[in-house]
Enzyme design. Structure first.
Site, PDB file in Angstrom:
ATOM      1  N   ASP A 151      19.121   1.210   6.302  1.00  0.00           N
ATOM      2  CA  ASP A 151      19.788   0.987   7.726  1.00  0.00           C
ATOM      3  C   ASP A 151      20.880   2.428   8.116  1.00  0.00           C
ATOM      4  OD1 ASP A 151      19.527   0.028  10.428  1.00  0.00           O
ATOM      5  OD2 ASP A 151      20.673  -1.778   9.665  1.00  0.00           O
ATOM      6  N   ASP A 152      20.296   3.289   8.979  1.00  0.00           N
ATOM      7  CA  ASP A 152      21.250   3.691   9.241  1.00  0.00           C
ATOM      8  C   ASP A 152      21.389   4.964   8.833  1.00  0.00           C
ATOM      9  OD1 ASP A 152      20.907   2.440  12.190  1.00  0.00           O
ATOM     10  OD2 ASP A 152      22.516   2.600  12.672  1.00  0.00           O
ATOM     11  N   LYS A 155      18.018  -8.025   6.111  1.00  0.00           N
ATOM     12  CA  LYS A 155      17.846  -7.972   7.739  1.00  0.00           C
ATOM     13  C   LYS A 155      16.699  -8.284   8.533  1.00  0.00           C
ATOM     14  CE  LYS A 155      18.838  -4.323  11.700  1.00  0.00           C
ATOM     15  NZ  LYS A 155      20.048  -3.155  11.974  1.00  0.00           N
ATOM     16  N   CYS A 158      17.091   0.366  15.623  1.00  0.00           N
ATOM     17  CA  CYS A 158      16.299  -0.333  14.709  1.00  0.00           C
ATOM     18  C   CYS A 158      15.590  -1.547  15.290  1.00  0.00           C
ATOM     19  CB  CYS A 158      17.861  -1.503  14.152  1.00  0.00           C
ATOM     20  SG  CYS A 158      19.760  -0.502  14.007  1.00  0.00           S
ATOM     21  N   ASP A 213      15.441   2.970   8.948  1.00  0.00           N
ATOM     22  CA  ASP A 213      15.213   2.510  10.139  1.00  0.00           C
ATOM     23  C   ASP A 213      15.520   3.905  11.418  1.00  0.00           C
ATOM     24  OD1 ASP A 213      17.977   2.173  10.672  1.00  0.00           O
ATOM     25  OD2 ASP A 213      17.662   0.163  11.464  1.00  0.00           O
ATOM     26  N   ASN A 214      15.657   4.207  11.342  1.00  0.00           N
ATOM     27  CA  ASN A 214      16.092   5.722  11.970  1.00  0.00           C
ATOM     28  C   ASN A 214      17.021   6.144  11.438  1.00  0.00           C
ATOM     29  OD1 ASN A 214      17.823   3.049  13.602  1.00  0.00           O
ATOM     30  ND2 ASN A 214      19.900   4.725  12.908  1.00  0.00           N
ATOM     31  N   HIS A 236      16.287  -9.269  12.592  1.00  0.00           N
ATOM     32  CA  HIS A 236      15.924  -8.224  13.976  1.00  0.00           C
ATOM     33  C   HIS A 236      14.551  -8.819  14.418  1.00  0.00           C
ATOM     34  CE1 HIS A 236      17.970  -4.727  15.637  1.00  0.00           C
ATOM     35  NE2 HIS A 236      18.254  -6.176  16.397  1.00  0.00           N
ATOM     36  N   LYS A 293      20.800   8.850  15.509  1.00  0.00           N
ATOM     37  CA  LYS A 293      20.196   7.815  15.875  1.00  0.00           C
ATOM     38  C   LYS A 293      20.108   7.763  17.088  1.00  0.00           C
ATOM     39  CE  LYS A 293      21.410   3.122  15.262  1.00  0.00           C
ATOM     40  NZ  LYS A 293      22.287   1.380  14.808  1.00  0.00           N
TER      41      LYS A 293
HETATM   42 CA    CA Z   1      19.709   1.379  12.448  1.00  0.00          CA
END
Ligand code: CA
Length: 490
Positions: free
Chosen positions: A52-53, A148, A92, A302-303, A150, A321
């Site tokens: 994530d990120d 996660k 995300c 994810d990004n 989401h 992001k």
């Molecule tokens: Ca993310």
């Protein structure tokens, strides 16, 4: 005596023949059992490791210098590394909705980061869509979601209702990393959006008392579930929230980075290192069980990295992001599948996270028909040279709320519409997106614009209010977090 001897001889011969026959039958049985197990094991397991990120240049296989990621790097060195790999959105929630359905998330109105709204059945991935876990169930896969989620908090939108057999993690878009901060017993104790970071973890539908640092707990569970499903085809969606904020790491990992003076970068590095340890445990477990050869492992972020927020590094890519520049949507991405993909491969044609779904269902022993047409394609034939063409002529991204969008073609021509300004870049020569070429190449610009408009016409407006409308949503839904709230959540 003679008679006796003759009888003995006959009996001996008969016994020998009998033994031979028994041996022959057991051999045949063994072969047939082997064949059966070969058939059962023919379809690969799938593990998606989503981080994530993470910044584009924050893994060794993309040239990271200050954070060793030896285990993540093994996925690339023992498989294929992608140099033009994308996700379908630069933040995300929508990115995950695309990945898990294999479809551009704007097709079903998932154009925003969803809010934490436990009473709202429309705040998340619509039930009309099919998840990869639901599709793989048709081929007898067991599916596990870890980390996660989401994709919706309402009871109808949770992992176990979306095709997963097991879940260990949290429903929100982020989380505190230390168990001492998990003070809320369940979602109804949440009073404002970001309280959700403090909820206790869930195993399936039950809140649990976890004691480990979050990343370590998720890795432990990944190993546990690999063991649980070692004798059947399984899909594991291992969605680490690291290194998404808040920046929190244990001393064990921080100690590895005494050379990094910037405290933010140091903590970020420690968080990435914790993920790398987890990946190592997963790889080791597969190896130990003899499952490495026929397990597809996809690793991606994810990004792009929000460089200022979490001290990530997107390298030379522009933006980060939430941007439509490369830094927002081009991600570190590698796939390992020793049974099919040669070690040390590099693939430089554009691919996208949406391809994972189509790739996975193309490898099953039973044909899997999807509920909806997919946007992704099975990329294996391209990776192993069976197909000489390209997976995607065009790829598209849209940020509905700010009317930013972008599209690139396989040649590397890319349009960017951002803050009402149009740009055209040639990514082959200008990956940093410094020089717009609209005047030099008006036709290329127009072609990309036309294809984008065709695509956009097929998309829906967002169907729920997002993070940016948090206050507005709460005003419209004063009982947003209440338990047993039966009021209509429209
Ligand atoms: Ca993310």
């Amino acid at each position: 005596m003679v008679l006796n001897y003759g009888l003995k001889n006959i009996l001996n011969k008969m016994t020998k023949n009998l033994i031979l026959l028994i041996l022959l039958f057991s051999r045949l049985n063994l072969l047939s059992a082997q064949n059966q197990s070969i058939n059962l094991m023919a379809q690969p397991n799938l593990i998606i490791i989503l981080v994530d990120d993470l910044g584009y240049e924050d893994v060794g296989f993309n040239g990271c210098k200050d954070i060793p990621t030896p285990n993540i790097d093994k996925i690339a060195s023992q498989g294929v590394k992608f140099t033009n790999a994308y996700v379908s959105y630069a933040v995300c929630g929508p990115s995950r909705a695309g990945l898990i359905t294999g479809r551009y998330q704007d097709r079903f109105g998932f154009g925003r980061n969803p809010l934490f709204a436990p009473n709202d059945p429309e705040m998340g991935l619509p039930l009309s869509e099919e998840t990869l876990a639901e599709a793989l169930k048709k081929a007898n896969y067991k599916s596990v979601a870890i980390g996660k989620w989401h994709l919706g908090v309402h009871e109808t939108l949770r992992p176990l209702k979306r095709g997963f057999d097991d879940f260990y993690g949290f429903l929100s878009g982020g989380h505190q990393y230390f168990p001492k901060n998990w003070t809320l017993k369940d979602e109804h104790e949440v009073k404002v959006q970001f309280d959700t970071y403090n909820t206790k973890l869930l195993r399936d539908n039950t809140r649990v008392e976890e004691t480990e640092y979050l990343t370590d707990a998720l890795s432990r569970e990944a190993v546990y579930y690999i063991d649980k499903y070692k004798n059947q085809s399984f899909f594991m969606y291992l969605a680490y929230n690291a290194p998404h904020g808040p920046l929190q790491a244990t001393q064990k990992y921080l100690n590895r980075f005494d050379t990094i003076k910037d405290q933010k970068r140091k903590t970020y590095a420690a968080m990435v290192s914790a993920v790398d340890d987890g990946v190592g445990k997963v790889l080791h477990k597969l190896e130990q069980l003899g499952l490495s050869e026929n397990t597809i492992i996809c690793f991606l972020s994810d990004n792009g990295g929000p460089e200022k927020k979490n001290a990530s590094n997107n390298g030379i890519l522009k933006g980060g992001k939430s941007d439509v520049f490369e830094g927002g949507i081009r991600v570190p991405f590698a796939i390992k599948w020793p049974a099919k993909i040669a070690a040390g491969s590099v693939y430089d044609k554009p691919i996208i996270s949406l391809d994972i779904f189509a790739t996975a269902i193309a490898q099953t022993s039973f044909p899997v028909e999807t509920k909806k047409p997919l946007d992704g394609v099975n990329i294996i034939p391209f990776l192993i040279g069976e197909k000489k063409s390209i997976p995607h002529e065009y790829l598209f991204w849209r940020k509905f709320d700010v009317n930013d969008y972008t599209s690139r073609n396989a040649k590397g021509e890319k349009i960017v519409h951002r803050k009402n300004i149009d740009m055209l870049f040639d990514l082959e020569k200008d990956i940093q997106e410094t020089t717009t070429l609209i005047e030099q190449s008006p036709q290329s610009f127009q072609n990309l614009k036309n294809s984008y408009k065709d695509w956009e016409n097929q998309m829906l407006k967002p169907i729920f209010l997002g993070l940016g409308e948090d206050l507005e949503y709460s005003k419209l839904h004063p009982n947003r977090f209440d338990r047993d709230n039966n009021s209509k959540q429209k």
